[in-house]
Design a protein around this motif. Sequence first.
Motif, PDB file in Angstrom:
ATOM      1  N   ARG A 167       0.785  -1.243   0.000  1.00  0.00           N
ATOM      2  CA  ARG A 167       0.000   0.000   0.000  1.00  0.00           C
ATOM      3  C   ARG A 167       0.816   1.292   0.000  1.00  0.00           C
ATOM      4  O   ARG A 167       0.247   2.378  -0.085  1.00  0.00           O
ATOM      5  CB  ARG A 167      -0.980   0.070   1.182  1.00  0.00           C
ATOM      6  N   ASP A 168       2.142   1.217   0.119  1.00  0.00           N
ATOM      7  CA  ASP A 168       2.912   2.467   0.158  1.00  0.00           C
ATOM      8  C   ASP A 168       4.204   2.339  -0.657  1.00  0.00           C
ATOM      9  O   ASP A 168       5.286   2.659  -0.180  1.00  0.00           O
ATOM     10  CB  ASP A 168       3.224   2.843   1.616  1.00  0.00           C
ATOM     11  N   THR A 197       1.962   0.249   6.823  1.00  0.00           N
ATOM     12  CA  THR A 197       0.625   0.508   6.268  1.00  0.00           C
ATOM     13  C   THR A 197       0.075  -0.690   5.489  1.00  0.00           C
ATOM     14  O   THR A 197      -0.863  -0.550   4.706  1.00  0.00           O
ATOM     15  CB  THR A 197       0.657   1.734   5.324  1.00  0.00           C
ATOM     16  N   LYS A 210      -1.870  -3.996   4.225  1.00  0.00           N
ATOM     17  CA  LYS A 210      -3.227  -4.506   4.376  1.00  0.00           C
ATOM     18  C   LYS A 210      -3.122  -6.021   4.316  1.00  0.00           C
ATOM     19  O   LYS A 210      -2.724  -6.590   3.291  1.00  0.00           O
ATOM     20  CB  LYS A 210      -4.122  -3.997   3.239  1.00  0.00           C
ATOM     21  N   TRP A 228      -6.690  -8.974   2.788  1.00  0.00           N
ATOM     22  CA  TRP A 228      -7.705  -8.253   2.014  1.00  0.00           C
ATOM     23  C   TRP A 228      -8.625  -9.212   1.251  1.00  0.00           C
ATOM     24  O   TRP A 228      -9.791  -8.898   0.976  1.00  0.00           O
ATOM     25  CB  TRP A 228      -7.021  -7.321   1.001  1.00  0.00           C
ATOM     26  N   THR A 250      -9.840   1.115   2.821  1.00  0.00           N
ATOM     27  CA  THR A 250      -8.585   1.701   3.233  1.00  0.00           C
ATOM     28  C   THR A 250      -8.557   3.165   2.843  1.00  0.00           C
ATOM     29  O   THR A 250      -8.806   3.502   1.680  1.00  0.00           O
ATOM     30  CB  THR A 250      -7.374   0.986   2.590  1.00  0.00           C
ATOM     31  N   ASN A 300      -3.300   7.000   1.704  1.00  0.00           N
ATOM     32  CA  ASN A 300      -2.749   7.367   0.399  1.00  0.00           C
ATOM     33  C   ASN A 300      -1.546   8.276   0.568  1.00  0.00           C
ATOM     34  O   ASN A 300      -1.420   9.015   1.545  1.00  0.00           O
ATOM     35  CB  ASN A 300      -3.808   8.045  -0.464  1.00  0.00           C
ATOM     36  N   THR A 302      -0.008   6.881  -4.804  1.00  0.00           N
ATOM     37  CA  THR A 302      -1.072   5.955  -4.441  1.00  0.00           C
ATOM     38  C   THR A 302      -2.021   5.666  -5.603  1.00  0.00           C
ATOM     39  O   THR A 302      -2.393   6.553  -6.361  1.00  0.00           O
ATOM     40  CB  THR A 302      -1.880   6.530  -3.260  1.00  0.00           C
ATOM     41  N   GLN A 319      -7.183   3.533  -3.696  1.00  0.00           N
ATOM     42  CA  GLN A 319      -6.892   3.737  -2.272  1.00  0.00           C
ATOM     43  C   GLN A 319      -7.187   5.164  -1.828  1.00  0.00           C
ATOM     44  O   GLN A 319      -7.228   5.436  -0.632  1.00  0.00           O
ATOM     45  CB  GLN A 319      -5.406   3.468  -1.986  1.00  0.00           C
ATOM     46  N   ALA A 361      -8.461  -1.459  -1.406  1.00  0.00           N
ATOM     47  CA  ALA A 361      -7.119  -1.858  -1.824  1.00  0.00           C
ATOM     48  C   ALA A 361      -7.138  -3.225  -2.498  1.00  0.00           C
ATOM     49  O   ALA A 361      -7.995  -4.060  -2.222  1.00  0.00           O
ATOM     50  CB  ALA A 361      -6.183  -1.896  -0.617  1.00  0.00           C
ATOM     51  N   CYS A 377      -3.000  -2.289  -6.826  1.00  0.00           N
ATOM     52  CA  CYS A 377      -2.610  -0.960  -6.348  1.00  0.00           C
ATOM     53  C   CYS A 377      -1.099  -0.873  -6.150  1.00  0.00           C
ATOM     54  O   CYS A 377      -0.487   0.167  -6.417  1.00  0.00           O
ATOM     55  CB  CYS A 377      -3.327  -0.635  -5.041  1.00  0.00           C
ATOM     56  N   ASP A 378      -0.485  -1.962  -5.674  1.00  0.00           N
ATOM     57  CA  ASP A 378       0.973  -1.981  -5.522  1.00  0.00           C
ATOM     58  C   ASP A 378       1.648  -1.897  -6.882  1.00  0.00           C
ATOM     59  O   ASP A 378       2.679  -1.205  -7.044  1.00  0.00           O
ATOM     60  CB  ASP A 378       1.415  -3.262  -4.812  1.00  0.00           C
TER      61      ASP A 378
END
Length: 261
Positions: free
Chosen positions: A153-154, A175, A177, A180, A191, A194, A199, A203, A212, A216-217
């Motif tokens: 997520r980051d 951060t 998740k 999921w 979630t 961001n 991001t 998200q 998420a 997204c990654d």
Amino acid sequence: MQEVDRSGETVYGKKGSYSNLNKLGAGGMKVVYNAIDDQHGNEVVVVFPTTIMPNTDILQAASYHGQVVEAMQIELALLKKITTTKQPHSIIRYIDESKNGQYFGVLEKGGDKDILEKCKRQPLSQSEIIKISADVLHGLDFLHRQQPSIIHRDIKPQNILFKKDGSAVLIDFGTVKHGWDTVPKFTSNKTGYNTMGWTCPHQDPTFGSTYASPECDLYALGRVMFYMATGLDIANPVQNYYAHKTIHGKLSKKLHELPNV
């Protein structure tokens, strides 16, 4: 009031001692130190929870500090759980944590420079971009295949460090998740986290969607790849750039070739 500086101290974990602490920096909910693993003689990173409110000189209330400590405990527990012989080198490794007293965690030393610093002077070469991206993709594939699955997520330049051998390593799992894929999409899979510019829109609450997923990654990594190829910070909304001009000729390989390098 400032964070206590533990430079020069020795701390004791469950597996041994870590000496000659040297403060590297502080941000968010962590204070980070370089240290020596007295058991093996190599460098490690010792991480303490902050005690001062972000961007202030105000001491954290006991209840808030408890949340900071709990967040770090959750992060370290996750890293400890996935630390196996099959863990790729591109995921930062858990080493130890405090035995008693002031809580802290011990992690492998990922490196002294991140992608943001590495690209400050000039964009990276195609071979460097492909090597770094492949390293991160191997790490993300490992996380996404966990049961339950894990989303970082980051993904951003500051969270990708370089080891002495030049390989990339993914850090900061505060951060993530976890699980999921085991909950209904429109309930606890929400979630609101961001980081501007990096991001995935799914998200970002400003887009009205805060769900998420592993994609997204991958989205965020794509933006990091653009940064590595151009040196242009897409997180800066006032910076003018022309993608078709700045990235032209930088990457000749197709994305589907990346998993095979």
